[in-house]
Design a protein around this motif. Structure first.
Motif, PDB file in Angstrom:
ATOM      1  N   GLU A   1     -13.266  44.418 -57.605  1.00  0.00           N
ATOM      2  CA  GLU A   1     -12.356  43.644 -58.464  1.00  0.00           C
ATOM      3  C   GLU A   1     -11.284  44.541 -59.075  1.00  0.00           C
ATOM      4  O   GLU A   1     -10.122  44.137 -59.175  1.00  0.00           O
ATOM      5  N   GLN A   2     -11.652  45.736 -59.486  1.00  0.00           N
ATOM      6  CA  GLN A   2     -10.673  46.672 -60.047  1.00  0.00           C
ATOM      7  C   GLN A   2      -9.659  47.083 -58.985  1.00  0.00           C
ATOM      8  O   GLN A   2      -8.468  47.219 -59.275  1.00  0.00           O
ATOM      9  N   ILE A   3     -10.146  47.269 -57.761  1.00  0.00           N
ATOM     10  CA  ILE A   3      -9.237  47.607 -56.658  1.00  0.00           C
ATOM     11  C   ILE A   3      -8.259  46.453 -56.421  1.00  0.00           C
ATOM     12  O   ILE A   3      -7.050  46.662 -56.286  1.00  0.00           O
ATOM     13  N   LEU A   4      -8.770  45.230 -56.398  1.00  0.00           N
ATOM     14  CA  LEU A   4      -7.900  44.063 -56.198  1.00  0.00           C
ATOM     15  C   LEU A   4      -6.888  43.924 -57.333  1.00  0.00           C
ATOM     16  O   LEU A   4      -5.714  43.617 -57.088  1.00  0.00           O
ATOM     17  N   ASP A   5      -7.331  44.158 -58.564  1.00  0.00           N
ATOM     18  CA  ASP A   5      -6.411  44.091 -59.708  1.00  0.00           C
ATOM     19  C   ASP A   5      -5.288  45.112 -59.563  1.00  0.00           C
ATOM     20  O   ASP A   5      -4.112  44.797 -59.770  1.00  0.00           O
ATOM     21  N   ASN A  14       2.914  43.538 -56.478  1.00  0.00           N
ATOM     22  CA  ASN A  14       3.907  42.747 -57.206  1.00  0.00           C
ATOM     23  C   ASN A  14       5.163  43.576 -57.469  1.00  0.00           C
ATOM     24  O   ASN A  14       6.276  43.061 -57.412  1.00  0.00           O
ATOM     25  N   ALA A  15       4.971  44.856 -57.746  1.00  0.00           N
ATOM     26  CA  ALA A  15       6.101  45.744 -58.022  1.00  0.00           C
ATOM     27  C   ALA A  15       6.714  46.308 -56.748  1.00  0.00           C
ATOM     28  O   ALA A  15       7.916  46.548 -56.683  1.00  0.00           O
ATOM     29  N   SER A  16       5.888  46.521 -55.736  1.00  0.00           N
ATOM     30  CA  SER A  16       6.334  47.150 -54.500  1.00  0.00           C
ATOM     31  C   SER A  16       5.707  46.424 -53.304  1.00  0.00           C
ATOM     32  O   SER A  16       4.694  46.873 -52.759  1.00  0.00           O
ATOM     33  N   PRO A  17       6.283  45.294 -52.900  1.00  0.00           N
ATOM     34  CA  PRO A  17       5.667  44.430 -51.887  1.00  0.00           C
ATOM     35  C   PRO A  17       5.402  45.075 -50.534  1.00  0.00           C
ATOM     36  O   PRO A  17       4.546  44.611 -49.791  1.00  0.00           O
ATOM     37  N   THR A  18       6.102  46.124 -50.190  1.00  0.00           N
ATOM     38  CA  THR A  18       5.910  46.756 -48.880  1.00  0.00           C
ATOM     39  C   THR A  18       5.001  47.975 -48.951  1.00  0.00           C
ATOM     40  O   THR A  18       4.918  48.741 -47.984  1.00  0.00           O
ATOM     41  N   ALA A  19       4.301  48.150 -50.044  1.00  0.00           N
ATOM     42  CA  ALA A  19       3.444  49.326 -50.219  1.00  0.00           C
ATOM     43  C   ALA A  19       2.414  49.454 -49.096  1.00  0.00           C
ATOM     44  O   ALA A  19       1.865  48.460 -48.625  1.00  0.00           O
ATOM     45  N   SER A  20       2.176  50.679 -48.711  1.00  0.00           N
ATOM     46  CA  SER A  20       1.185  50.970 -47.672  1.00  0.00           C
ATOM     47  C   SER A  20      -0.208  51.009 -48.295  1.00  0.00           C
ATOM     48  O   SER A  20      -0.365  51.039 -49.520  1.00  0.00           O
ATOM     49  N   MET A  21      -1.204  51.045 -47.447  1.00  0.00           N
ATOM     50  CA  MET A  21      -2.582  51.173 -47.920  1.00  0.00           C
ATOM     51  C   MET A  21      -2.755  52.477 -48.698  1.00  0.00           C
ATOM     52  O   MET A  21      -3.459  52.502 -49.712  1.00  0.00           O
ATOM     53  N   ALA A  22      -2.119  53.540 -48.255  1.00  0.00           N
ATOM     54  CA  ALA A  22      -2.215  54.820 -48.971  1.00  0.00           C
ATOM     55  C   ALA A  22      -1.635  54.683 -50.377  1.00  0.00           C
ATOM     56  O   ALA A  22      -2.221  55.186 -51.356  1.00  0.00           O
ATOM     57  N   GLN A  23      -0.504  54.010 -50.511  1.00  0.00           N
ATOM     58  CA  GLN A  23       0.115  53.813 -51.827  1.00  0.00           C
ATOM     59  C   GLN A  23      -0.735  52.906 -52.711  1.00  0.00           C
ATOM     60  O   GLN A  23      -0.851  53.124 -53.911  1.00  0.00           O
ATOM     61  N   ILE A  24      -1.341  51.885 -52.111  1.00  0.00           N
ATOM     62  CA  ILE A  24      -2.212  50.980 -52.861  1.00  0.00           C
ATOM     63  C   ILE A  24      -3.445  51.738 -53.351  1.00  0.00           C
ATOM     64  O   ILE A  24      -3.864  51.595 -54.500  1.00  0.00           O
ATOM     65  N   ALA A  25      -4.022  52.568 -52.465  1.00  0.00           N
ATOM     66  CA  ALA A  25      -5.186  53.368 -52.853  1.00  0.00           C
ATOM     67  C   ALA A  25      -4.837  54.288 -54.015  1.00  0.00           C
ATOM     68  O   ALA A  25      -5.597  54.385 -54.994  1.00  0.00           O
ATOM     69  N   GLU A  26      -3.694  54.935 -53.928  1.00  0.00           N
ATOM     70  CA  GLU A  26      -3.258  55.829 -55.008  1.00  0.00           C
ATOM     71  C   GLU A  26      -3.099  55.060 -56.317  1.00  0.00           C
ATOM     72  O   GLU A  26      -3.534  55.511 -57.374  1.00  0.00           O
ATOM     73  N   ALA A  27      -2.507  53.876 -56.237  1.00  0.00           N
ATOM     74  CA  ALA A  27      -2.323  53.052 -57.438  1.00  0.00           C
ATOM     75  C   ALA A  27      -3.662  52.640 -58.045  1.00  0.00           C
ATOM     76  O   ALA A  27      -3.782  52.479 -59.263  1.00  0.00           O
ATOM     77  N   ALA A  28      -4.668  52.476 -57.186  1.00  0.00           N
ATOM     78  CA  ALA A  28      -6.004  52.084 -57.654  1.00  0.00           C
ATOM     79  C   ALA A  28      -6.823  53.290 -58.109  1.00  0.00           C
ATOM     80  O   ALA A  28      -7.926  53.121 -58.637  1.00  0.00           O
ATOM     81  N   GLY A  29      -6.297  54.485 -57.868  1.00  0.00           N
ATOM     82  CA  GLY A  29      -7.012  55.689 -58.267  1.00  0.00           C
ATOM     83  C   GLY A  29      -8.189  56.015 -57.362  1.00  0.00           C
ATOM     84  O   GLY A  29      -9.189  56.586 -57.810  1.00  0.00           O
ATOM     85  N   ILE A  30      -8.065  55.646 -56.086  1.00  0.00           N
ATOM     86  CA  ILE A  30      -9.129  55.902 -55.117  1.00  0.00           C
ATOM     87  C   ILE A  30      -8.518  56.518 -53.867  1.00  0.00           C
ATOM     88  O   ILE A  30      -7.298  56.518 -53.689  1.00  0.00           O
ATOM     89  N   ARG A  74      -7.832  56.691 -49.752  1.00  0.00           N
ATOM     90  CA  ARG A  74      -7.559  55.687 -48.728  1.00  0.00           C
ATOM     91  C   ARG A  74      -8.844  55.307 -47.995  1.00  0.00           C
ATOM     92  O   ARG A  74      -9.051  54.145 -47.652  1.00  0.00           O
ATOM     93  N   ALA A  75      -9.721  56.265 -47.806  1.00  0.00           N
ATOM     94  CA  ALA A  75     -11.007  55.985 -47.147  1.00  0.00           C
ATOM     95  C   ALA A  75     -11.829  54.990 -47.972  1.00  0.00           C
ATOM     96  O   ALA A  75     -12.448  54.076 -47.409  1.00  0.00           O
ATOM     97  N   THR A  76     -11.828  55.153 -49.285  1.00  0.00           N
ATOM     98  CA  THR A  76     -12.555  54.213 -50.155  1.00  0.00           C
ATOM     99  C   THR A  76     -11.944  52.824 -50.057  1.00  0.00           C
ATOM    100  O   THR A  76     -12.663  51.824 -49.957  1.00  0.00           O
ATOM    101  N   LEU A  77     -10.634  52.757 -50.054  1.00  0.00           N
ATOM    102  CA  LEU A  77      -9.967  51.459 -49.917  1.00  0.00           C
ATOM    103  C   LEU A  77     -10.363  50.803 -48.594  1.00  0.00           C
ATOM    104  O   LEU A  77     -10.677  49.613 -48.548  1.00  0.00           O
ATOM    105  N   HIS A  78     -10.390  51.594 -47.537  1.00  0.00           N
ATOM    106  CA  HIS A  78     -10.748  51.051 -46.216  1.00  0.00           C
ATOM    107  C   HIS A  78     -12.223  50.660 -46.119  1.00  0.00           C
ATOM    108  O   HIS A  78     -12.579  49.824 -45.290  1.00  0.00           O
TER     109      HIS A  78
END
Length: 187
Positions: free
Chosen positions: A6-10, A17-33, A35-39
């Protein structure tokens, strides 16, 4: 400290919302995790987007339920109140889940659910038209599409910082009603 799904989804929706084309790596960084954890939680960006779509549809359905759209009667005052509550709820959905308003999905589940939620709104719009709350000379589906278009515009204006969040509901309601309210002959 472990980060929950849930925290990852948040974090993902805030970032997208701020960066619609963000990559998985950027999303992982934003979540503080990593990329492997995100995957481990989402095998692909599409899987993540589908889950975000489910959350957005849950929120949209909750906005409809809270507005009481299924219990609307033929009383114009009650219908107007229900319509305003729905629009206010949809502004909240656009603020929270704006990215999902414009992202394409191949998920048949999400498409079918979205169509069902739209059907519920069309029934309210048609009731508002019959009661004279909204113009009856416009197709209900067009009125619904207009609301959607305004929500997309609202989302973009919020994302760019062009409007203050506290003004979002007022701007949405004013923009919608000036073009769709039944004010007699507007020619």
């Amino acid at each position: 400290m472990a980060v929950s799904r849930e925290q990852i989804l948040d974090a993902a929706i805030r970032h997208l919302n701020a960066s619609p084309t963000a990559s998985m790596a950027q999303i992982a960084e934003a979540a503080g995790i990593s990329r492997a954890t995100l995957h481990r939680h989402f095998s692909s960006r599409d899987d993540l987007v589908i889950e975000l779509g489910r959350r957005a549809l849950d929120r949209w359905e909750r906005a409809q339920d809270e507005a009481g759209i299924d219990g609307a009667d033929d009383d114009p005052a009650h219908l107007r109140e229900t319509l305003m509550a729905l629009i206010e709820g949809e502004v909240g959905v656009a603020e929270e889940h704006g990215f999902t308003l414009t992202v394409e999905t191949t998920s048949e589940e999400l498409v079918a659910r979205s169509m069902e939620l739209e059907r519920r709104e069309l029934a309210l719009i048609e009731a508002c038209q019959r009661a004279g709350v909204l113009r009856s000379d416009l197709p209900a589906v067009w009125v619904s599409s207009t609301v959607y278009g305004l929500l997309v515009a609202l989302r973009e204006s919020l994302r760019r910082g062009e409007i203050a969040p506290r003004e979002a509901t007022r701007l949405m309601v004013e923009s919608f009603l000036r073009g769709a309210s039944n004010k007699g002959d507007q020619s």
